[in-house]
Write an enzyme that holds these catalytic residues in place. Sequence first.
Site, short mmCIF file in Angstrom:
data_model
loop_
_atom_site.label_atom_id
_atom_site.label_comp_id
_atom_site.label_asym_id
_atom_site.label_seq_id
_atom_site.Cartn_x
_atom_site.Cartn_y
_atom_site.Cartn_z
N ILE A 227 0.84 -1.20 0.00
CA ILE A 227 0.00 0.00 0.00
C ILE A 227 0.87 1.24 0.00
O ILE A 227 1.83 1.34 0.77
CB ILE A 227 -0.92 -0.01 1.23
N HIS A 228 0.54 2.18 -0.87
CA HIS A 228 1.28 3.43 -0.94
C HIS A 228 1.15 4.19 0.38
O HIS A 228 0.08 4.19 1.01
CB HIS A 228 0.73 4.28 -2.10
#
Length: 344
Positions: A227-228
């Site tokens: 996940i960014h």
Amino acid sequence: MMIVRPVRTSDLPAIERMAVASGIGVTSLPNNRDKLYERIRQSVTAFEHEATAETGTEYYMFVLEADGEVVGTASINASAGFDEPFYSYRSETFVHASRPLKVHNRIHVLNMCHDLTGMVQLAGFYVDPAHAARGGELLSRARLLFVAAERERFGRRVIAEMQGIHDDAGQSPFWNAIGRRFFNMDFLQVEQAFVSHSKTFIAELMPSYPIYVPLLEDEAQNAIGQIHPAFEQPFRLLTREGFEADNYIDIFDGGAVLTAELDRLHTLEHSCDCPVGVTASLPASANLRLVSNRRVSQFKAALARVAVVEGVAYINPDSARLLDVVDGDTLRLTDLHDPAQKSL
């Protein structure tokens, strides 16, 4: 004062600003004026009409207001991929074995699928950083209060795509390892194509056979299901609700796809309707809760001090005006996830 309400066409300039600020990879909040206006119009229509889970085409967009300024937005797609399949990669394990050689290998593979087509989708979440601490939970969960109040409009399962790993220049290791080899387009180009054109180009150009993960570069393998950093807050809010990372990832950047049973989400399980009592002198038991009115096109949700006494939700006149309710109306209410919010 903060409030969540349905989007209006007059909010387009603010939504455009947030689409730009949300950066690369948020295809549910495209930096495209015409597309944003189309989604706002779809949302206005959805809030104004009766709907059931069987209709499936509704798109609901909410905005977060702080002192009259739009500072956040979040959406619900009643049926992901209603018009066309909703593509993702399903993460699986293949077994390669040879009894004579005494070899038994379990190989991680990715298969393109549209298993998630038709599920409720949470999308388009963005809050200005200056308001994220106070407004993030309010915005994310207000749309779930709407779902709880209008349950017949939505299906059984819900998904949320998390933005995957890419750098400031728009380079995605997962995309570069797979998609770029078949599209001959970089990540920024395919993002625009995804917004502007039919999603059928995915099926036309992406490989339909399994992708053997060990054949990918290490950087691409390490990006799978990640996940960014910009999505850490929405990820935290959704996992508190009961979302979990499933066996699905985004076909473009490899980001995690979270899934849940809609009725098992915390906000749906732990919210209730109460009649309103408006009083200038709240009981000492009052504490900060997430509350919404029970309207549709005039839906409003906010953080308000509430005291529930003998089944009646007492609020002060300012909160009543904010939520547009009077004595005898009905509120939907739930507790806050974040204990720190209760002192705000």
